[in-house]
Design a protein around this motif. Structure first.
Motif, mmCIF file in Angstrom:
data_model
loop_
_atom_site.group_PDB
_atom_site.id
_atom_site.type_symbol
_atom_site.label_atom_id
_atom_site.label_comp_id
_atom_site.label_asym_id
_atom_site.label_seq_id
_atom_site.Cartn_x
_atom_site.Cartn_y
_atom_site.Cartn_z
ATOM 1 N N ILE A 1 9.535 -2.419 2.380
ATOM 2 C CA ILE A 1 9.776 -3.761 1.742
ATOM 3 C C ILE A 1 9.255 -3.567 0.447
ATOM 4 O O ILE A 1 8.142 -3.046 0.056
ATOM 5 C CB ILE A 1 9.062 -4.947 2.373
ATOM 6 N N GLY A 2 10.222 -4.054 -0.642
ATOM 7 C CA GLY A 2 9.554 -3.975 -1.998
ATOM 8 C C GLY A 2 10.884 -4.474 -2.991
ATOM 9 O O GLY A 2 11.894 -4.733 -2.454
ATOM 10 N N PRO A 3 10.437 -4.396 -4.167
ATOM 11 C CA PRO A 3 11.625 -5.146 -5.390
ATOM 12 C C PRO A 3 12.786 -4.023 -5.053
ATOM 13 O O PRO A 3 12.697 -2.823 -4.975
ATOM 14 C CB PRO A 3 11.017 -4.794 -6.489
ATOM 15 N N PRO B 1 1.267 -1.173 -0.812
ATOM 16 C CA PRO B 1 1.581 -0.433 -1.914
ATOM 17 C C PRO B 1 0.256 0.639 -2.400
ATOM 18 O O PRO B 1 -0.598 0.022 -2.671
ATOM 19 C CB PRO B 1 2.332 -1.090 -2.951
ATOM 20 N N GLY B 2 0.632 1.875 -2.689
ATOM 21 C CA GLY B 2 -0.546 2.627 -3.537
ATOM 22 C C GLY B 2 -1.476 3.076 -2.427
ATOM 23 O O GLY B 2 -2.086 4.040 -2.785
ATOM 24 N N GLN B 3 -1.379 2.945 -1.295
ATOM 25 C CA GLN B 3 -2.506 3.302 -0.196
ATOM 26 C C GLN B 3 -2.114 4.855 0.099
ATOM 27 O O GLN B 3 -0.861 5.319 0.770
ATOM 28 C CB GLN B 3 -2.428 2.521 1.114
ATOM 29 N N MET B 4 -2.684 5.876 -0.008
ATOM 30 C CA MET B 4 -2.569 7.247 0.143
ATOM 31 C C MET B 4 -2.916 7.666 1.814
ATOM 32 O O MET B 4 -3.819 6.769 2.096
ATOM 33 C CB MET B 4 -3.865 8.181 -0.484
ATOM 34 N N HIS B 5 -2.000 8.283 2.320
ATOM 35 C CA HIS B 5 -1.859 8.435 3.724
ATOM 36 C C HIS B 5 -1.404 9.988 4.048
ATOM 37 O O HIS B 5 -0.341 10.138 3.620
ATOM 38 C CB HIS B 5 -1.175 7.235 4.568
ATOM 39 N N ARG B 6 -1.930 10.595 5.137
ATOM 40 C CA ARG B 6 -1.710 11.833 5.488
ATOM 41 C C ARG B 6 -1.533 11.729 6.827
ATOM 42 O O ARG B 6 -2.171 10.850 7.712
ATOM 43 C CB ARG B 6 -2.986 12.601 5.274
ATOM 44 N N ILE B 7 -0.324 12.285 7.530
ATOM 45 C CA ILE B 7 0.024 12.271 8.782
ATOM 46 C C ILE B 7 0.103 13.626 9.508
ATOM 47 O O ILE B 7 0.250 14.583 9.026
ATOM 48 C CB ILE B 7 1.436 11.696 8.778
ATOM 49 N N GLY C 1 4.907 0.602 -5.390
ATOM 50 C CA GLY C 1 5.405 -0.773 -5.444
ATOM 51 C C GLY C 1 6.070 -0.833 -3.693
ATOM 52 O O GLY C 1 6.870 -2.058 -3.903
ATOM 53 N N ILE C 2 5.903 0.035 -2.985
ATOM 54 C CA ILE C 2 6.439 -0.407 -1.550
ATOM 55 C C ILE C 2 5.572 -0.742 -0.345
ATOM 56 O O ILE C 2 4.745 -0.030 -0.291
ATOM 57 C CB ILE C 2 7.381 0.808 -1.228
ATOM 58 N N THR C 3 5.646 -1.824 0.257
ATOM 59 C CA THR C 3 4.939 -1.967 1.341
ATOM 60 C C THR C 3 5.667 -1.218 2.609
ATOM 61 O O THR C 3 6.768 -1.354 3.057
ATOM 62 C CB THR C 3 4.909 -3.321 1.832
ATOM 63 N N GLU C 4 4.965 -0.368 3.521
ATOM 64 C CA GLU C 4 5.559 0.360 4.386
ATOM 65 C C GLU C 4 4.742 0.309 5.703
ATOM 66 O O GLU C 4 3.435 -0.182 5.868
ATOM 67 C CB GLU C 4 5.301 2.156 3.998
#
Length: 225
Positions: free
Chosen positions: A204-206, A183-189, A153-156
């Motif tokens: 950003i999110g509720p 939101p929900g996008q899997m990511h690896r750094i 639920g969070i935009t990053e």
């Protein structure tokens, strides 16, 4: 009877105001690459930062805290001074003794406790309170592999301040680059072998999602760090 001390407003510590203004300017300066979605996110981040500046909240007391990776902070700051991110680097340096570095979860993936930490600057638990946005910093040691994860639920968005890193092996990001994760996008750094990397981030999110700040790690990742 002694009267309680009045609340310490953000404007009484100008260094915090300068840092927020520098974050706002970063999200104005960095191009959206023609993406309407990213442009809208940048605009929303600026609006939320402007809202915090207008509100001039009372600062929250927080004790400085270090983690093993903060031994790399000086190098990361020094490396960022000669880049387009030099302005925000100077603002961070002015507040470095007030930052509380943490892991963000009770059980840290094996090995990651030596190579990663973050500090929340603005948000539900940061020195500058807000339930509308989270701003912070993430510090990675050289060679760090941060396991695949997603945010519910969070935009990053990440902005690289120093060093070089990659997300999902799909490009190399250097100072001034921005990475956007819906939101929900899997990511690896992954981080370059010889230098640390310092990133700024905005969530950003509720309000209820920002307070919980939960991450979902991929079960397929067997080498977390």
């Amino acid at each position: 009877m002694d009267q309680p001390a009045p609340p310490l407003l953000m404007t009484s510590r100008p260094a915090w105001v300068y840092l927020l203004r520098d974050f706002l300017e970063m999200y104005r300066m960095i191009p959206a690459g023609g993406s309407a979605t990213i442009r809208a996110h940048q605009r929303l981040v600026r609006e939320r930062i402007s809202g915090v500046l207008r509100a001039n909240p009372s600062l929250r007391d927080s004790d400085a805290a270090h983690k093993p990776v903060t031994a790399h902070l000086q190098r990361a700051l020094d490396q960022g001074r000669g880049t387009p991110m030099s302005r925000v680097i100077r603002s961070i340096d002015g507040l470095r003794d007030q930052l509380s570095w943490q892991y963000g979860y009770e059980k840290v993936p094996r090995g990651l406790d030596q190579k990663y930490a973050y500090t929340e600057l603005v948000g539900p638990t940061g020195p500058v309170p807000s339930d509308q946005i989270i701003l912070g910093l993430v510090l990675f040691a050289p060679g760090c592999i941060y396991p695949a994860h997603a945010h519910d639920g969070i935009t990053e968005s990440y902005i690289c301040l120093s060093g070089a890193m990659s997300q999902n092996d799909q490009g190399v990001y250097v100072p001034g680059s921005m990475i956007f994760n819906p939101p929900g996008q899997m990511h690896r750094i992954t981080v370059a072998d010889l230098e640390p990397s310092l990133l700024a981030y905005a969530w950003i999110g509720p309000p209820e999602k920002l307070v919980s700040q939960k991450m979902v790690f991929s079960r397929k990742t067997r080498r977390p760090g």
